[in-house]
Design a protein around this motif. Structure first.
Motif, PDB file in Angstrom:
ATOM      1  N   PRO B 566       0.811  -1.233   0.000  1.00 39.48           N
ATOM      2  CA  PRO B 566       0.000   0.000   0.000  1.00 39.48           C
ATOM      3  C   PRO B 566       0.833   1.268   0.000  1.00 39.48           C
ATOM      4  O   PRO B 566       0.398   2.307  -0.517  1.00 39.48           O
ATOM      5  N   MET B 567       2.039   1.205   0.577  1.00 41.43           N
ATOM      6  CA  MET B 567       2.899   2.397   0.537  1.00 41.43           C
ATOM      7  C   MET B 567       3.266   2.691  -0.909  1.00 41.43           C
ATOM      8  O   MET B 567       3.200   3.833  -1.372  1.00 41.43           O
ATOM      9  N   TYR B 568       3.664   1.646  -1.645  1.00 39.83           N
ATOM     10  CA  TYR B 568       3.985   1.839  -3.059  1.00 39.83           C
ATOM     11  C   TYR B 568       2.797   2.413  -3.790  1.00 39.83           C
ATOM     12  O   TYR B 568       2.924   3.339  -4.583  1.00 39.83           O
ATOM     13  N   GLN B 569       1.636   1.850  -3.508  1.00 40.43           N
ATOM     14  CA  GLN B 569       0.454   2.284  -4.238  1.00 40.43           C
ATOM     15  C   GLN B 569       0.179   3.757  -3.997  1.00 40.43           C
ATOM     16  O   GLN B 569      -0.139   4.499  -4.936  1.00 40.43           O
ATOM     17  N   ALA B 570       0.331   4.178  -2.736  1.00 38.56           N
ATOM     18  CA  ALA B 570       0.058   5.577  -2.420  1.00 38.56           C
ATOM     19  C   ALA B 570       1.070   6.478  -3.116  1.00 38.56           C
ATOM     20  O   ALA B 570       0.721   7.530  -3.656  1.00 38.56           O
ATOM     21  N   LEU B 571       2.340   6.068  -3.100  1.00 39.02           N
ATOM     22  CA  LEU B 571       3.370   6.869  -3.753  1.00 39.02           C
ATOM     23  C   LEU B 571       3.163   6.883  -5.268  1.00 39.02           C
ATOM     24  O   LEU B 571       3.253   7.922  -5.909  1.00 39.02           O
ATOM     25  N   ASP B 572       2.869   5.693  -5.812  1.00 36.65           N
ATOM     26  CA  ASP B 572       2.640   5.601  -7.261  1.00 36.65           C
ATOM     27  C   ASP B 572       1.539   6.560  -7.679  1.00 36.65           C
ATOM     28  O   ASP B 572       1.680   7.279  -8.677  1.00 36.65           O
ATOM     29  N   ALA B 573       0.468   6.566  -6.902  1.00 35.74           N
ATOM     30  CA  ALA B 573      -0.666   7.417  -7.256  1.00 35.74           C
ATOM     31  C   ALA B 573      -0.241   8.874  -7.296  1.00 35.74           C
ATOM     32  O   ALA B 573      -0.608   9.624  -8.209  1.00 35.74           O
ATOM     33  N   ALA B 574       0.562   9.274  -6.325  1.00 36.65           N
ATOM     34  CA  ALA B 574       1.000  10.670  -6.266  1.00 36.65           C
ATOM     35  C   ALA B 574       1.911  10.990  -7.443  1.00 36.65           C
ATOM     36  O   ALA B 574       1.763  12.033  -8.096  1.00 36.65           O
ATOM     37  N   ILE B 575       2.833  10.082  -7.715  1.00 38.03           N
ATOM     38  CA  ILE B 575       3.798  10.372  -8.780  1.00 38.03           C
ATOM     39  C   ILE B 575       3.109  10.347 -10.137  1.00 38.03           C
ATOM     40  O   ILE B 575       3.397  11.169 -11.011  1.00 38.03           O
ATOM     41  N   GLN B 576       2.144   9.453 -10.255  1.00 39.85           N
ATOM     42  CA  GLN B 576       1.371   9.438 -11.498  1.00 39.85           C
ATOM     43  C   GLN B 576       0.664  10.777 -11.705  1.00 39.85           C
ATOM     44  O   GLN B 576       0.702  11.347 -12.782  1.00 39.85           O
ATOM     45  N   HIS B 577       0.066  11.238 -10.636  1.00 40.25           N
ATOM     46  CA  HIS B 577      -0.625  12.516 -10.715  1.00 40.25           C
ATOM     47  C   HIS B 577       0.345  13.624 -11.092  1.00 40.25           C
ATOM     48  O   HIS B 577       0.044  14.486 -11.908  1.00 40.25           O
ATOM     49  N   TYR B 578       1.502  13.575 -10.482  1.00 34.32           N
ATOM     50  CA  TYR B 578       2.535  14.579 -10.746  1.00 34.32           C
ATOM     51  C   TYR B 578       2.887  14.581 -12.223  1.00 34.32           C
ATOM     52  O   TYR B 578       2.884  15.616 -12.887  1.00 34.32           O
TER      53      TYR B 578
END
Ligand SMILES: [Zn+2]
Ligand SMILES: [Zn+2]
Lengths: 296, 597
Positions: B566-578
């Motif tokens: 879930p940590m990866y998922q949360a980070l991935d989501a942010a970086i994707q948005h970025y």
């Protein structure tokens, strides 16, 4: 409940409230026949009552249309064997079960359509909790209660609110819910119930050995659980998905009235009908203005 | 900046008003050295960095010169005035770096203040918060001192913490002593029979608080009718008479002396207060039932005071006071706490302050007419049987949920997905049997078991063996799964270090994500830069998570990767948005590289 003799209860005296799935639609499609199942389960009840003289077993039938108490070892005190085939109390349980099924059938309204319908798990769970509450109030001396769900029917999503309420109330009164799922898929309700209340959830791989599973895992009293190793789930993923598209989401909008989750801003909650105030665009533009002023 | 030292021309000032000694400031990773240009001048400085606790500096654009103020751990400070702000900023960044490093060794939190002028109190509060909360301190060190977040940004999300701390400042009040007033023993001069009582305002306040009638008498009689000295002499005379338990003598003396009688009689203010209190007692309480418990009148029972048994006499009730009354009253006053806080020099002030505070508290909650109605309301509340009452008619709209199945689908779908059971499988083939058929087949099963009895044997030995073997195997394979406590979480089974690292990763990720998402939509170049900083910091977390995974023994790796996922998922989501927003930005406004919308 017949008044138990006033003996001191040790910490390993158990009250096991068993929720027995008697959904006829499930049993007509199950690989394990109902009579085989009963054979395992009745022997298991007998074993629990033999483990400690003060142990108590209460059985609630989880039917398709209704639920009812069908057995209580505290009132069925005859422990003798009837013509050598099975204990008298087992046959009285079967008797009650038969009567229950007749009543349950009479309540049926029309054929179910589509997939196999769930049994009335929320009802039997609530009855179990009520019984346990009564035991709690019966005085300082009472056995340690736990609930065991023997279920095979699929989950009934329409019972979600009632079941979760029951699970949380079990959690609050520190009553563990053990669950043994004998159906084809697994049950999310049972997994969650056991997980939240600190009970054990297990799905036997080999149903011919059901009795062995019951004895090895579910006969363990609460006191012994502090030092006996029982199977544990690897972990359950309770992440949420949105109500509108069923996508798993990390961030979303939550209805403050009914706690529904949405991935997008809606004008109105689709679950409870509450109207959400202040359009998001207004809020955003207001904060934009605020942000622009400092211009650092 | 990567070099291990920095050298700048500066003036060293011992105080803000000091014009300063011109010289050269050289900072290395260990020391701060200041050498004045004039070798004869006294301002030479050689301080080790480990003594430096924090730094403050003036802000560019303020009308102050570029000053850097380094505080040491003895609350002293060294002030340097630079020739320009860029020198100041170089030094500030250097100090920040060194302090961040040294912070890893010594656990003193450091607070650096770029872009913000703070009062000493605010600074103190922040340091205190950091000291009290090691997690906060860790985050602060990790993100503020490394430059990912500015000091202001870090605290901006914790305004509540700062506010609450500030409002909590009301200090603990000193309570009354638990010793009884009657325990004040006089001193004697050893020759005459004269005894001397030493009364402090503290004791007097306690006497007034415990004996409202004495307090009232003092306010009415002193100093117009009798002197203060006389007043206390009579008070102790009365106390003496009480201690002799000679209520006949007490009655006789009281008859002659009006003021003395006040001290000897039952406290009428207390008595009326007691009556009022009884009216407020839980109406369902059966006080008569408790009376049977009172056995003080039986032989060999009772309370001894000063070695004498307290006797209950029937005559002269008026002048009798029992020890239990005294103790109860004393206990009540101690528990109430003192309403008067200030230090007093003279008795008059004490008496008046107490009277004032009593008036205030009685104004607050005393309208006697209400009590009887309140009592009736209470009575109905206490005797009401909840289950038999209608709803309380709260002005609330009832919750109406259209379809509870949504909740199930929303939450439980994932649970089934991870447990490896196909959710789609719920659509089981419907049995072709009708309702009567399924029920009758179920009843047949029951009849068959009734006729045949239990299956014999219930389980075949080889099946039982298989089951037992498989269960034991799966239990021992996941031996990390097993803890003493069945409620124990996965985290507790991991090595301590891994657990702490995982928890810390979560808090750091949450901190970054909070700032990251709060920066959208990007409207200023400031936010643009902030988002870039945060994105870099988030990217740096990936290798850290990999490292945690790699550091655990192989049998725990699966557990850890479940936690890390879930940590990866949360980070991935942010970086994707970025990345998506960056792309949109570049296509939309290529000519504005600075990120203005
Ligand atoms: Zn959605
Ligand atoms: Zn809603």
């Amino acid at each position: 409940m017949a008044s138990a003799p006033s003996k001191l209860y040790a910490d390993d005296v158990s009250l096991v409230v068993v929720l027995l799935d008697t959904n006829p639609f499930f049993w007509s499609s199950s690989s394990l026949s109902f009579s085989q199942f009963l054979s395992h389960v009745l022997a298991f009840f007998n074993a629990i009552l033999t483990l400690n003289q003060l142990n108590q077993v209460v059985v609630i039938a989880t039917g398709y249309n209704s639920c009812d108490y069908i057995f209580n070892s505290a009132s069925d005190l005859n422990r003798s064997f009837e013509n050598g085939r099975m204990p008298v109390m087992s046959s009285s349980l079967l008797q009650k079960l038969e009567e229950f099924l007749i009543k349950d059938e009479q309540l049926s309204k029309g054929e179910p359509e589509g997939r196999i319908k769930s049994s009335l798990f929320s009802g039997s769970l609530s009855m179990a909790l009520c019984y346990i509450q009564r035991v709690f109030r019966s005085g300082a001396l009472h056995p340690h209660p736990r609930i065991l769900c023997l279920q095979g029917s699929p989950d009934g999503p329409e019972q979600y609110v009632a079941i979760m309420n029951a699970i949380f109330s079990a959690q609050r009164s520190e009553v563990p819910i053990d669950s043994c799922y004998i159906g084809a898929q697994n049950s999310a309700f049972l997994q969650q119930a056991s997980y939240i209340t600190g009970g054990v959830h297990h799905k036997p791989q080999n149903l011919d050995g059901l009795f062995q599973y019951l004895m090895t895992i579910f006969a363990t009293d609460l006191h012994s659980r502090s030092f006996i190793h029982l199977p544990k789930p690897v972990g359950v993923d309770f992440r949420a998905s949105c109500f509108c598209h069923k996508n798993t989401i990390d961030m979303g909008y939550v209805c403050s009235v009914c706690l529904s989750i949405f991935c997008k801003h809606h004008k109105k909650c689709s679950t409870c009908g509450s109207v959400f105030g202040q359009a998001q665009s207004e809020a955003a533009s207001a904060s934009d203005k605020k942000r622009k002023t400092p211009e650092t | 900046m990567a070099s291990g030292h920095v050298t700048k021309r500066a003036k060293y000032k011992t105080t803000i008003k000091d014009p300063g000694t011109p010289g050269t400031l050289r900072m290395t990773l260990e020391k701060i050295l200041f050498v004045p240009h004039n070798p004869k001048s006294a301002g030479k400085l050689d301080v080790e960095f480990r003594y430096i606790k924090g730094q403050k500096h003036t802000k560019e654009g303020s009308n102050k010169p570029p000053w850097l103020n380094l505080t040491n751990n003895q609350n002293g400070s060294f002030i340097f005035e630079f020739e320009n702000y860029s020198d100041l900023h170089d030094c500030r960044d250097f100090v920040g770096k060194v302090l961040a490093k040294s912070g890893e060794v010594s656990e003193k939190p450091t607070v650096a203040y770029p872009d913000e002028q703070l009062s000493a109190a605010e600074m103190e509060l922040r340091i205190k918060l950091l000291q009290e909360d090691s997690e906060l301190q860790k985050l602060h060190k990790q993100f503020v001192l490394s430059g990912v977040l500015t000091e202001a940004e870090f605290w901006a999300t914790r305004k509540k913490l700062l506010d609450r701390e500030a409002s909590k400042k009301t200090k603990q009040r000193l309570g009354f002593k638990s010793a009884m007033v009657s325990d004040i023993k006089p001193s004697t001069d050893g020759r005459t029979n004269k005894v001397t009582f030493n009364l402090t305002p503290e004791i007097i306040l306690q006497i007034f608080a415990e004996k409202p009638a004495v307090h009232r008498a003092f306010l009415t009689y002193v100093p117009n009718k009798i002197s203060e000295r006389n007043f206390w002499t009579k008070y102790f005379r009365a106390e003496y008479l009480h201690s002799t338990k000679n209520s006949i003598a007490a009655a006789a003396e009281a008859a002659e002396d009006e003021e003395l009688a006040v001290f000897l009689k039952q406290d009428d203010i207390l008595a009326s207060e007691a009556r009022r209190k009884i009216r407020r007692v839980d109406p369902t309480l059966d006080m008569e039932a408790d009376e049977g418990d009172d056995y003080t009148h039986l032989p060999d029972h009772g309370i001894f005071r000063d070695g004498n048994k307290e006797m209950t006499e029937s005559q002269n009730e008026l002048y009798k006071r029992t020890l239990s009354q005294d103790i109860n009253r004393h206990a009540a006053v101690v528990l109430e706490g003192r309403a008067v806080d200030a230090e007093f020099e003279d008795t008059k002030a004490v008496a008046e302050a107490l009277a004032q505070s009593k008036r205030e508290s009685s104004n607050k909650g005393e309208s006697d007419g209400d009590t009887s109605r309140e009592r009736i309301e209470r009575l109905s509340r206490m005797t009401e049987i909840e289950d038999l009452q209608g709803s309380n008619n709260l002005p609330l709209a009832p919750l109406c949920i259209k379809d509870p199945r949504d909740y199930f689908d929303s939450q439980q779908a994932n649970a089934l997905r991870t447990s490896g059971d196909a959710l789609g499988g719920t659509e089981q083939i419907k049995s072709s049997l009708s309702i009567p058929e399924v029920y009758s087949s179920l009843r047949e099963s029951i009849s068959s078991i009734k006729a045949m009895g239990w299956k014999e044997p219930i389980v075949k030995p080889e099946v039982a063996y298989q089951v037992f073997d498989a269960l034991t195997n799966s239990i021992s394979n996941t031996k990390h799964n097993i803890g003493k406590n069945p409620q124990e979480s996965v985290l507790d089974r991991l090595p301590r270090k891994t657990k702490e690292e995982l928890l810390h990763s979560w808090t750091s990720i949450l901190e970054l994500l909070k700032h990251f998402w709060a920066s959208y939509p990007i409207t200023t170049s400031y936010l643009y830069a902030k988002v870039n900083r945060l994105k870099d910091a988030m990217s740096n977390i990936y290798p850290q998570l990999e490292e945690i995974k790699g550091s655990v023994p192989s049998e725990l790796r699966h557990q850890v990767s479940l936690l890390v996922r879930p940590m990866y998922q949360a980070l991935d989501a942010a970086i994707q948005h970025y990345e998506a927003s960056m792309q949109k930005r570049s296509t939309q406004s290529g000519e504005k590289p600075n990120g203005y919308v």
